[in-house]
Design a protein around this motif. Structure first.
Motif, PDB file in Angstrom:
ATOM      1  N   SER A  76     -21.005  36.422 -27.352  1.00  0.00           N
ATOM      2  CA  SER A  76     -19.684  37.071 -27.327  1.00  0.00           C
ATOM      3  C   SER A  76     -19.586  38.112 -26.214  1.00  0.00           C
ATOM      4  CB  SER A  76     -19.401  37.778 -28.653  1.00  0.00           C
ATOM      5  OG  SER A  76     -19.400  36.865 -29.697  1.00  0.00           O
ATOM      6  N   VAL A  77     -20.694  38.773 -25.924  1.00  0.00           N
ATOM      7  CA  VAL A  77     -20.680  39.778 -24.855  1.00  0.00           C
ATOM      8  C   VAL A  77     -20.365  39.094 -23.523  1.00  0.00           C
ATOM      9  CG1 VAL A  77     -22.044  41.472 -23.579  1.00  0.00           C
ATOM     10  CG2 VAL A  77     -22.304  41.295 -26.061  1.00  0.00           C
ATOM     11  N   GLN A 101     -18.804  36.269 -23.054  1.00  0.00           N
ATOM     12  CA  GLN A 101     -17.398  35.829 -23.093  1.00  0.00           C
ATOM     13  C   GLN A 101     -16.471  36.972 -22.691  1.00  0.00           C
ATOM     14  OE1 GLN A 101     -16.108  32.812 -23.835  1.00  0.00           O
ATOM     15  NE2 GLN A 101     -17.779  31.738 -24.845  1.00  0.00           N
ATOM     16  N   LEU A 102     -16.681  38.134 -23.276  1.00  0.00           N
ATOM     17  CA  LEU A 102     -15.749  39.237 -23.022  1.00  0.00           C
ATOM     18  C   LEU A 102     -15.916  39.827 -21.627  1.00  0.00           C
ATOM     19  CD1 LEU A 102     -13.540  41.187 -23.652  1.00  0.00           C
ATOM     20  CD2 LEU A 102     -15.186  42.639 -24.845  1.00  0.00           C
ATOM     21  N   ILE A 103     -17.141  40.071 -21.222  1.00  0.00           N
ATOM     22  CA  ILE A 103     -17.322  40.714 -19.913  1.00  0.00           C
ATOM     23  C   ILE A 103     -16.791  39.792 -18.804  1.00  0.00           C
ATOM     24  CG2 ILE A 103     -18.948  41.816 -18.322  1.00  0.00           C
ATOM     25  CD1 ILE A 103     -18.757  43.344 -20.919  1.00  0.00           C
ATOM     26  N   ALA A 119     -14.420  37.455 -19.217  1.00  0.00           N
ATOM     27  CA  ALA A 119     -12.958  37.429 -19.363  1.00  0.00           C
ATOM     28  C   ALA A 119     -12.338  38.674 -18.723  1.00  0.00           C
ATOM     29  CB  ALA A 119     -12.568  37.346 -20.844  1.00  0.00           C
ATOM     30  N   ASP A 120     -12.932  39.815 -18.980  1.00  0.00           N
ATOM     31  CA  ASP A 120     -12.422  41.078 -18.448  1.00  0.00           C
ATOM     32  C   ASP A 120     -12.510  41.092 -16.914  1.00  0.00           C
ATOM     33  OD1 ASP A 120     -11.479  43.627 -18.256  1.00  0.00           O
ATOM     34  OD2 ASP A 120     -13.178  44.599 -19.225  1.00  0.00           O
ATOM     35  N   LEU A 146     -12.500  38.472 -14.888  1.00  0.00           N
ATOM     36  CA  LEU A 146     -11.499  37.555 -14.319  1.00  0.00           C
ATOM     37  C   LEU A 146     -10.088  38.129 -14.453  1.00  0.00           C
ATOM     38  CD1 LEU A 146     -12.914  34.161 -15.668  1.00  0.00           C
ATOM     39  CD2 LEU A 146     -13.003  34.998 -13.302  1.00  0.00           C
ATOM     40  N   PHE A 147      -9.806  38.708 -15.621  1.00  0.00           N
ATOM     41  CA  PHE A 147      -8.488  39.303 -15.884  1.00  0.00           C
ATOM     42  C   PHE A 147      -8.165  40.363 -14.829  1.00  0.00           C
ATOM     43  CE2 PHE A 147      -5.632  42.378 -17.783  1.00  0.00           C
ATOM     44  CZ  PHE A 147      -4.738  41.608 -18.509  1.00  0.00           C
ATOM     45  N   THR A 148      -9.159  41.180 -14.523  1.00  0.00           N
ATOM     46  CA  THR A 148      -8.954  42.286 -13.591  1.00  0.00           C
ATOM     47  C   THR A 148      -8.948  41.802 -12.140  1.00  0.00           C
ATOM     48  OG1 THR A 148     -10.162  43.690 -15.157  1.00  0.00           O
ATOM     49  CG2 THR A 148      -9.844  44.561 -12.932  1.00  0.00           C
ATOM     50  N   TYR A 203      -8.307  38.748 -10.901  1.00  0.00           N
ATOM     51  CA  TYR A 203      -7.261  37.806 -10.524  1.00  0.00           C
ATOM     52  C   TYR A 203      -5.957  38.105 -11.264  1.00  0.00           C
ATOM     53  CZ  TYR A 203     -11.292  35.327  -8.641  1.00  0.00           C
ATOM     54  OH  TYR A 203     -12.428  35.005  -7.955  1.00  0.00           O
ATOM     55  N   GLU A 247      -2.953  32.201 -17.670  1.00  0.00           N
ATOM     56  CA  GLU A 247      -3.962  32.039 -18.722  1.00  0.00           C
ATOM     57  C   GLU A 247      -4.808  30.772 -18.522  1.00  0.00           C
ATOM     58  OE1 GLU A 247      -2.380  31.016 -22.478  1.00  0.00           O
ATOM     59  OE2 GLU A 247      -4.194  31.545 -23.586  1.00  0.00           O
ATOM     60  N   LEU A 298      -7.453  31.239 -15.829  1.00  0.00           N
ATOM     61  CA  LEU A 298      -8.465  32.182 -16.308  1.00  0.00           C
ATOM     62  C   LEU A 298      -9.418  31.486 -17.286  1.00  0.00           C
ATOM     63  CD1 LEU A 298      -6.123  35.261 -16.965  1.00  0.00           C
ATOM     64  CD2 LEU A 298      -7.839  35.102 -15.155  1.00  0.00           C
ATOM     65  N   THR A 299      -8.835  30.734 -18.215  1.00  0.00           N
ATOM     66  CA  THR A 299      -9.637  30.055 -19.229  1.00  0.00           C
ATOM     67  C   THR A 299     -10.579  29.043 -18.587  1.00  0.00           C
ATOM     68  OG1 THR A 299      -7.871  30.308 -20.849  1.00  0.00           O
ATOM     69  CG2 THR A 299      -9.526  28.626 -21.321  1.00  0.00           C
ATOM     70  N   ARG A 302     -13.375  30.804 -16.868  1.00  0.00           N
ATOM     71  CA  ARG A 302     -14.317  31.390 -17.832  1.00  0.00           C
ATOM     72  C   ARG A 302     -15.223  30.310 -18.413  1.00  0.00           C
ATOM     73  NH1 ARG A 302     -12.301  33.945 -23.277  1.00  0.00           N
ATOM     74  NH2 ARG A 302     -11.957  31.728 -23.569  1.00  0.00           N
TER      75      ARG A 302
END
Lengths: 231, 231
Positions: free
Chosen positions: B52-53, B55-57, B59-60, B62-64, B66, B71, B74-75, B78
């Motif tokens: 999960s770590v 996944q989140l790091i 995701a964060d 890529l979100f920041t 790009y 969505e 990004l998905t 990821r």
């Protein structure tokens, strides 16, 4: 009418630094098509982020809270907690349905109360909160509304213990599994009570009770499952 | 021999407060069976958390990084970044294979170099680092070894752009998709060079080049995919 920010502050003590982020979490795509003057984005990027945020905060919560659980149990519980039915339930509980900025067509078709949308909005809000204030703030929010449901047994309903017990028992070949009502009390029609035991090849392996046979069976399966599970 | 802590400090500047957590991340179950006097746990709970770590790091990140990506993009990215082949590659790059405390049977059967185990160990280390020092420390670690690979195009190989282009184009019915070599240079046998264009119903939609037709096709598909993707 109170703004989303005012409501969120009143209900959860949360104040966003970046109001745009908060608004984005509650904005559906067609609303923006109909209000091009407002600019901004719809909730979907935040939903992408929030999905991972929920995964991690829940994983961390379970990891810390249940130091004796094996990976399999942790994973199972996380799956039960991080899923659509759960998120849409808590989105309603938090009144998120009221705040969504919907397109007219979606409003007319009843999207505001649709599980799929509410699940997305839940994730988008969590994503926005993480982005605005970090993991600790999300943890505090979930501590107010989401984690208390663990103790209330809310997520148990998403775990199919009867199937899990069957899988586990039949890993090494076929066994006979039977659920029997061993006690029932129907004296109070408003409060029927059943006790069920599960027998595996004739041996009782666990029992459970509840207001319906189905509930009692599930509890019996859960007890038996916990006992059979390799430690 | 340097301890795991010494190596991790030398390579990444990371010092664990809780040495047990670091050791746990590199300990396989049978090692503990063979050394019951050591106590402690195997890596599996930390692997659960580390999954999960990551996944989140990611995701964060890529979100920041790009802000204009939808969505879907990004998905997709990821998924390409957070997967077994990727993790086992970086586990080797970080020399994590050297540190694993394996049971004798696993050692003999070559588990130390098995992708599946290395993937688990990568996640377990990330989980341990998160637990010991939080999300920021994981981000800094990934900035040293994992995120630079984004710019190097490392994760592109895990995205099947030809299939994605086909899916996208054929959403609304069948179309004819053809890849043609439009240029090739074989004058230097050590450095062949191909240029491929992708034609959709006879119209060129994108082109790409590389040292093999396969690579050139993939790049052409990527360009075309980016152009067709709904903005």
């Amino acid at each position: 009418m109170a703004s989303i920010q005012e409501s969120i502050k009143k209900d959860f003590g949360i104040e966003f630094s970046d109001q745009k982020l908060l608004l984005e979490a509650f904005t559906q795509g067609n609303y923006l098509n109909e209000h091009p003057e407002e600019g901004g984005r719809d909730y979907q990027r935040l939903e992408f982020l929030g999905d991972s945020v929920m995964q991690l905060i829940v994983a961390d919560y379970l990891f810390t809270r249940y130091p004796d659980w094996e990976e399999g149990q942790l994973t199972e519980m996380r799956i039960a907690m991080v899923q659509s039915k759960s998120f849409s339930h808590f989105a309603r509980l938090a009144h998120f349905d009221r705040y969504i900025r919907l397109g007219k067509g979606e409003e007319l078709s009843g999207a505001r109360n649709r599980d799929g949308l509410l699940e997305d909005i839940w994730e988008a809000f969590v994503g926005a909160l993480y982005k605005d204030q970090g993991a600790k703030a999300v943890f505090d929010f979930l501590n107010q509304i989401f984690f208390p449901a663990v103790d209330a047994g809310f997520f148990e309903e998403f775990i199919d213990y009867k199937s899990k017990l069957q899988e586990l028992l039949q890993r090494d070949g076929s066994v006979d599994i039977e659920y029997k009502v061993v006690k029932e009390d129907l004296s109070d029609a408003q409060k029927p009570h059943f006790e069920v035991a599960v027998f595996v090849d004739g041996q009782p392996l666990g029992s459970g009770s509840g207001r319906s046979i189905k509930i009692a069976e599930k509890k019996a399966a859960k007890v038996a499952y916990g006992d059979v599970l390799p430690k």
